[in-house]
Design a protein around this motif. Structure first.
Motif, PDB file in Angstrom:
ATOM      1  N   GLY A  83       0.640  -1.567   0.177  1.00 38.30           N
ATOM      2  CA  GLY A  83       0.102   0.098   0.335  1.00 38.30           C
ATOM      3  C   GLY A  83       1.217   1.062  -0.322  1.00 38.30           C
ATOM      4  N   ILE A  84       0.620   2.139  -0.765  1.00 36.90           N
ATOM      5  CA  ILE A  84       1.245   3.595  -0.902  1.00 36.90           C
ATOM      6  C   ILE A  84       0.370   4.971  -0.411  1.00 36.90           C
ATOM      7  N   SER A  85       0.397   5.033   0.932  1.00 38.85           N
ATOM      8  CA  SER A  85      -0.159   6.693   1.281  1.00 38.85           C
ATOM      9  C   SER A  85       0.815   8.303   1.107  1.00 38.85           C
ATOM     10  N   ALA A  86       0.387   8.582   0.217  1.00 39.43           N
ATOM     11  CA  ALA A  86       0.603   9.742  -0.306  1.00 39.43           C
ATOM     12  C   ALA A  86      -0.286  11.222   0.575  1.00 39.43           C
ATOM     13  N   ARG A  87       0.331  12.422   0.310  1.00 43.57           N
ATOM     14  CA  ARG A  87       0.220  13.507   0.801  1.00 43.57           C
ATOM     15  C   ARG A  87       0.898  14.602   0.314  1.00 43.57           C
ATOM     16  N   SER A  88       0.315  15.594  -0.008  1.00 46.35           N
ATOM     17  CA  SER A  88       0.730  16.822  -0.298  1.00 46.35           C
ATOM     18  C   SER A  88       0.909  17.794   0.037  1.00 46.35           C
ATOM     19  N   MET A  89       1.230  18.914   0.006  1.00 47.86           N
ATOM     20  CA  MET A  89       1.286  20.765   0.656  1.00 47.86           C
ATOM     21  C   MET A  89       0.066  20.910  -0.294  1.00 47.86           C
ATOM     22  N   GLY A  90       0.086  21.072  -1.298  1.00 47.63           N
ATOM     23  CA  GLY A  90      -0.847  21.688  -2.428  1.00 47.63           C
ATOM     24  C   GLY A  90      -0.176  21.432  -4.088  1.00 47.63           C
ATOM     25  N   ASN A  91       1.303  21.938  -3.904  1.00 50.17           N
ATOM     26  CA  ASN A  91       1.819  22.431  -5.368  1.00 50.17           C
ATOM     27  C   ASN A  91       2.568  20.611  -5.939  1.00 50.17           C
ATOM     28  N   VAL A  92       1.897  19.710  -5.534  1.00 48.57           N
ATOM     29  CA  VAL A  92       1.786  18.551  -5.809  1.00 48.57           C
ATOM     30  C   VAL A  92       0.274  17.619  -6.152  1.00 48.57           C
ATOM     31  N   ASN A  93       0.471  16.813  -7.047  1.00 49.22           N
ATOM     32  CA  ASN A  93      -1.036  16.548  -6.833  1.00 49.22           C
ATOM     33  C   ASN A  93      -0.707  15.023  -6.929  1.00 49.22           C
ATOM     34  N   ALA A 110      -3.804  10.990  -1.149  1.00 51.75           N
ATOM     35  CA  ALA A 110      -5.019   9.685  -1.995  1.00 51.75           C
ATOM     36  C   ALA A 110      -3.846   8.466  -1.537  1.00 51.75           C
ATOM     37  N   ALA A 111      -4.174   7.783  -2.505  1.00 52.62           N
ATOM     38  CA  ALA A 111      -3.358   6.418  -1.942  1.00 52.62           C
ATOM     39  C   ALA A 111      -3.626   5.123  -2.710  1.00 52.62           C
TER      40      ALA A 111
END
Length: 137
Positions: A83-93, A110-111
């Motif tokens: 599994g991959i859990s992804a987070r961003s500050m907003g500059n990266v989609n 996203a994940a």
């Protein structure tokens, strides 16, 4: 302060968001194993715990507090793959990135789950996507 202003019991709120010492330790382990790749923090861990998905998302959030990190990705073992859990500050989609791996979500959260895949294989796929995205920009 906002919760207190609208009448919430702040002690009760803290209790709702509390973790066991074991969960705190595992989350710290995930954060400690992170590597920086350009403006991304990537942590790939082989933790075996029933709460690994929650820990991964919490760690991904925490990795965003590192100076210069615009997106974070936590890879973890699942029953049938990674599994991959992804987070961003907003500059990266991160939604677009996770969609390329068969997942989805939102621009900042996203994940995905990669069936029949090792952590190393998943990390290599992620790095290829990040590199391709960097070359586009």
């Amino acid at each position: 302060a906002y919760l207190r202003k609208i009448g919430a019991d702040t002690i009760q709120v803290k209790t709702l968001f509390s973790n066991t010492i074991s969960m705190y330790s595992m989350r710290a382990q995930i954060v400690a194993h992170a590597e920086l790749y350009r403006n991304n923090a990537i942590s790939a861990v082989k933790l075996q715990d029933k709460n690994v998905r929650v820990l991964a998302s919490q760690a991904a959030d925490e990795l965003l507090s590192i100076q210069g990190v615009e997106a974070s990705f936590v890879l973890y073992l699942e029953e049938n793959g990674v599994g991959i859990s992804a987070r961003s500050m907003g500059n990266v989609n991160v939604q677009v990135i996770m969609e390329q791996l068969g997942g989805g979500g939102h621009q900042t959260m996203a994940a995905t789950q990669l069936k029949g895949c090792t952590i190393q294989e998943a990390k290599e796929q992620l790095l290829l996507i990040l590199e391709a995205q960097e070359n586009e920009n």
